[in-house]
Design a protein around this motif. Structure first.
Motif, PDB file in Angstrom:
ATOM      1  N   GLY A  66       0.771  -1.240   0.000  1.00 28.12           N
ATOM      2  CA  GLY A  66       0.000   0.000   0.000  1.00 28.12           C
ATOM      3  C   GLY A  66       0.799   1.285   0.000  1.00 28.12           C
ATOM      4  O   GLY A  66       0.320   2.319   0.444  1.00 28.12           O
ATOM      5  N   GLY A 101       1.963   2.741  -2.764  1.00 22.66           N
ATOM      6  CA  GLY A 101       1.744   3.500  -4.006  1.00 22.66           C
ATOM      7  C   GLY A 101       2.460   2.942  -5.225  1.00 22.66           C
ATOM      8  O   GLY A 101       2.604   3.643  -6.223  1.00 22.66           O
ATOM      9  N   LYS A 102       2.862   1.683  -5.170  1.00 21.14           N
ATOM     10  CA  LYS A 102       3.576   1.080  -6.306  1.00 21.14           C
ATOM     11  C   LYS A 102       2.708   1.045  -7.554  1.00 21.14           C
ATOM     12  O   LYS A 102       3.125   1.442  -8.637  1.00 21.14           O
ATOM     13  CB  LYS A 102       4.023  -0.351  -5.949  1.00 21.14           C
ATOM     14  CG  LYS A 102       4.996  -0.419  -4.801  1.00 21.14           C
ATOM     15  CD  LYS A 102       5.377  -1.851  -4.449  1.00 21.14           C
ATOM     16  CE  LYS A 102       4.216  -2.679  -3.911  1.00 21.14           C
ATOM     17  NZ  LYS A 102       3.660  -2.148  -2.647  1.00 21.14           N
ATOM     18  N   THR A 103       1.468   0.566  -7.393  1.00 19.87           N
ATOM     19  CA  THR A 103       0.586   0.448  -8.555  1.00 19.87           C
ATOM     20  C   THR A 103       0.191   1.833  -9.072  1.00 19.87           C
ATOM     21  O   THR A 103       0.093   2.049 -10.278  1.00 19.87           O
ATOM     22  CB  THR A 103      -0.648  -0.396  -8.196  1.00 19.87           C
ATOM     23  OG1 THR A 103      -0.190  -1.685  -7.765  1.00 19.87           O
ATOM     24  CG2 THR A 103      -1.562  -0.576  -9.398  1.00 19.87           C
ATOM     25  N   THR A 104       0.009   2.776  -8.167  1.00 20.10           N
ATOM     26  CA  THR A 104      -0.303   4.152  -8.570  1.00 20.10           C
ATOM     27  C   THR A 104       0.843   4.726  -9.406  1.00 20.10           C
ATOM     28  O   THR A 104       0.618   5.331 -10.458  1.00 20.10           O
ATOM     29  CB  THR A 104      -0.541   5.034  -7.323  1.00 20.10           C
ATOM     30  OG1 THR A 104      -1.475   4.370  -6.464  1.00 20.10           O
ATOM     31  CG2 THR A 104      -1.089   6.400  -7.710  1.00 20.10           C
ATOM     32  N   ASN A 120       7.401   8.853  -1.777  1.00 17.69           N
ATOM     33  CA  ASN A 120       6.063   9.094  -2.326  1.00 17.69           C
ATOM     34  C   ASN A 120       5.278   9.979  -1.359  1.00 17.69           C
ATOM     35  O   ASN A 120       4.830   9.534  -0.309  1.00 17.69           O
ATOM     36  CB  ASN A 120       5.343   7.758  -2.554  1.00 17.69           C
ATOM     37  CG  ASN A 120       4.024   7.944  -3.280  1.00 17.69           C
ATOM     38  OD1 ASN A 120       3.780   8.995  -3.874  1.00 17.69           O
ATOM     39  ND2 ASN A 120       3.176   6.920  -3.234  1.00 17.69           N
ATOM     40  N   VAL A 121       5.164  11.256  -1.742  1.00 17.88           N
ATOM     41  CA  VAL A 121       4.599  12.255  -0.818  1.00 17.88           C
ATOM     42  C   VAL A 121       3.118  12.523  -1.087  1.00 17.88           C
ATOM     43  O   VAL A 121       2.595  12.173  -2.145  1.00 17.88           O
ATOM     44  CB  VAL A 121       5.387  13.580  -0.920  1.00 17.88           C
ATOM     45  CG1 VAL A 121       6.811  13.392  -0.415  1.00 17.88           C
ATOM     46  CG2 VAL A 121       5.391  14.101  -2.358  1.00 17.88           C
TER      47      VAL A 121
HETATM   48  N1  LIG Z   1      -2.139  10.694  -0.475  1.00 20.29           N
HETATM   49  C1  LIG Z   1      -1.538   9.832  -1.279  1.00 20.29           C
HETATM   50  N2  LIG Z   1      -2.049   8.627  -1.409  1.00 20.29           N
HETATM   51  C2  LIG Z   1      -1.455   7.762  -2.219  1.00 20.29           C
HETATM   52  C3  LIG Z   1      -0.273   8.111  -2.942  1.00 20.29           C
HETATM   53  N3  LIG Z   1       0.108   7.045  -3.672  1.00 20.29           N
HETATM   54  C4  LIG Z   1      -0.787   6.065  -3.418  1.00 20.29           C
HETATM   55  N4  LIG Z   1      -1.740   6.494  -2.549  1.00 20.29           N
HETATM   56  C5  LIG Z   1      -2.920   5.735  -2.073  1.00 20.29           C
HETATM   57  O1  LIG Z   1      -2.512   4.581  -1.387  1.00 20.29           O
HETATM   58  C6  LIG Z   1      -3.380   3.496  -1.674  1.00 20.29           C
HETATM   59  C7  LIG Z   1      -2.564   2.309  -2.153  1.00 20.29           C
HETATM   60  O2  LIG Z   1      -1.961   2.612  -3.375  1.00 20.29           O
HETATM   61  P1  LIG Z   1      -1.432   1.495  -4.368  1.00 20.29           P
HETATM   62  O3  LIG Z   1      -0.806   2.205  -5.519  1.00 20.29           O
HETATM   63  O4  LIG Z   1      -2.471   0.504  -4.662  1.00 20.29           O
HETATM   64  O5  LIG Z   1      -0.335   0.841  -3.452  1.00 20.29           O
HETATM   65  P2  LIG Z   1       0.536  -0.476  -3.752  1.00 20.29           P
HETATM   66  O6  LIG Z   1       1.892  -0.201  -3.213  1.00 20.29           O
HETATM   67  O7  LIG Z   1       0.435  -0.871  -5.165  1.00 20.29           O
HETATM   68  O8  LIG Z   1      -0.187  -1.535  -2.827  1.00 20.29           O
HETATM   69  P3  LIG Z   1      -0.013  -3.142  -2.842  1.00 20.29           P
HETATM   70  O9  LIG Z   1       0.124  -3.552  -4.269  1.00 20.29           O
HETATM   71  O10 LIG Z   1      -1.254  -3.629  -2.201  1.00 20.29           O
HETATM   72  O11 LIG Z   1       1.179  -3.423  -2.026  1.00 20.29           O
HETATM   73  C8  LIG Z   1      -4.350   4.004  -2.713  1.00 20.29           C
HETATM   74  O12 LIG Z   1      -5.546   4.350  -2.062  1.00 20.29           O
HETATM   75  C9  LIG Z   1      -3.680   5.211  -3.278  1.00 20.29           C
HETATM   76  O13 LIG Z   1      -4.576   6.175  -3.761  1.00 20.29           O
HETATM   77  C10 LIG Z   1       0.239   9.426  -2.800  1.00 20.29           C
HETATM   78  O14 LIG Z   1       1.220   9.833  -3.429  1.00 20.29           O
HETATM   79  N5  LIG Z   1      -0.433  10.253  -1.952  1.00 20.29           N
END
Ligand SMILES: Nc1nc2c(ncn2[C@@H]2O[C@H](COP(=O)(O)OP(=O)(O)OP(=O)(O)O)[C@@H](O)[C@H]2O)c(=O)[nH]1
Ligand SMILES: [Mg+2]
Length: 344
Positions: free
Chosen positions: A10, A12-15, A191-192
């Motif tokens: 969680g 933000g890798k996928t984002t 990731n801010v």
């Molecule tokens: N405020 C904020 N939220 C973020 C940011 N990047 C990601 N998020 C939030 O964090 C949550 C998880 O983001 P993902 O991109 O799914 O994270 P991930 O690392 O891929 O998660 P996993 O694959 O489950 O490990 C989402 O609700 C995003 O919107 C950021 O830069 N700022």
């Protein structure tokens, strides 16, 4: 060249993956399979070349990115071994750290890093035994390997990643052959949050203190921007006080960490950037375009893109005597614009 996006769950890798690949790949949610896509590397020099040699098509250099599932901070996540296997397969790591909701960055970075260290320890233990047996039977290669592996083991036993120690070229080749994950080059991404795009929070600062290779990105903003046209992009960036999309900064940092340099091919049909390892020769660079061009390599006609920016046309470059003819042994320079002559 493949770049793995890694980090805790969680963060933000996928984002960030969606920002890098401009949402071109349908995302699988909650899957332990990685998402794989191509990231175009923004490059101001490429745009400038196209101003002087206007092409039908402008093609940036591309890097394959792999969005790898997250590891839980306690370790031992379901599927940990599969996740590690994906990490083992990539050439370089982009380690993303959550800086937007008040976490302890130092400890988050460490809990990701320790998983790589522990997994490498398992590998090195088996490898040391095997190399020791071979070395006893007089195999001189095995002796060299053993010396490297014993140092790897010592570094890992101190809970340090293999990349933190000094290795010469020969030793690095050995490390690579064992696929040590903590030896792979890594870029940290702070990731801010949207309210701290410049990374002024103490968490973001802690990430910057942790390494020399760090960039600040707001993945959610970048992901939104990547879907906009240029006008909207510029407006949104300005309203948020961001100088240019962080993806450009990230691309430049990735080139640096991966040890890549860029050369260009330029004609009326297409102006294109190509990423190659820094120490590539002209035939190797040609091979990144097509193996036939490498095989039938005759020579490279080239000039530096700065010559084009200064003299404004290839004709003027030629007249100034700055068009070079380079042979097989030529070491490519970052920023060369090349026309390969070949014969197959
Ligand atoms: N405020 C904020 N939220 C973020 C940011 N990047 C990601 N998020 C939030 O964090 C949550 C998880 O983001 P993902 O991109 O799914 O994270 P991930 O690392 O891929 O998660 P996993 O694959 O489950 O490990 C989402 O609700 C995003 O919107 C950021 O830069 N700022
Ligand atoms: Mg994800």
């Amino acid at each position: 060249m493949e770049c793995g996006l890694i980090g805790l769950q969680g963060v933000g890798k996928t984002t960030l993956f969606q920002a890098l690949t401009a949402h071109a790949v349908p995302i699988q949610v909650g899957s332990i399979k990685p998402n794989v896509g191509i990231a175009a590397m923004p490059d101001p020099r490429l745009d400038r070349i196209a101003e002087f040699i206007p092409p039908d098509k402008l093609i940036p250099a591309a890097v394959q990115v792999v969005d790898i599932p997250g590891i839980s901070s306690g370790g031992g996540a379901a599927g940990l071994n599969q996740i590690l296997a994906h990490i083992r397969n990539v050439d370089a790591l982009v380690h993303i750290v959550n800086c937007w909701d008040g976490r302890d960055a130092e400890s988050d970075i460490a809990s990701m890093e320790i998983e790589l260290v522990l997994a490498d320890l398992v590998v090195v233990e088996g490898a040391v035994d095997k190399a020791a047996r071979a070395a006893r039977s007089g195999d001189s290669d095995a002796k060299k390997r053993l010396a490297v592996l014993e140092r790897v083991q010592e570094v890992l036993n101190n809970e340090k990643p293999v990349r933190d120690a000094e290795w010469d070229e020969g030793e690095r080749a050995i490390l690579k052959s064992y696929g040590f994950m903590s030896a792979k080059p890594v870029l940290l991404v702070a990731n801010v949050g949207e309210d701290d795009v410049l990374g002024e929070s103490s968490v973001a600062k802690a990430v910057h203190a942790a390494s020399d290779n760090v960039v600040t990105v707001c993945a959610t903003v970048e992901s939104e921007i990547s879907e906009m046209d240029q006008v909207d992009q510029a407006e949104m960036l300005e309203s948020m006080g961001i100088a240019r999309p962080a993806i450009g900064v990230l691309a430049a940092a990735m080139n640096e960490v991966l040890g890549l340099s860029t050369f260009y091919t330029a004609g009326e049909k297409e102006v294109r950037a190509w990423s190659i390892p820094k120490d590539s020769t002209a035939p190797e660079a040609a091979g990144s375009i097509h193996s036939d061009i490498q095989r039938g390599f005759i020579r490279a006609e080239c000039y530096h893109c700065n010559d084009l920016f200064e003299l404004k046309s290839e004709k003027a470059i030629k007249e100034a005597g700055k068009l070079r003819s380079e042979g097989k042994g030529y070491a490519m320079q970052d920023g060369d614009v090349v026309h390969f002559l070949f014969n197959v």
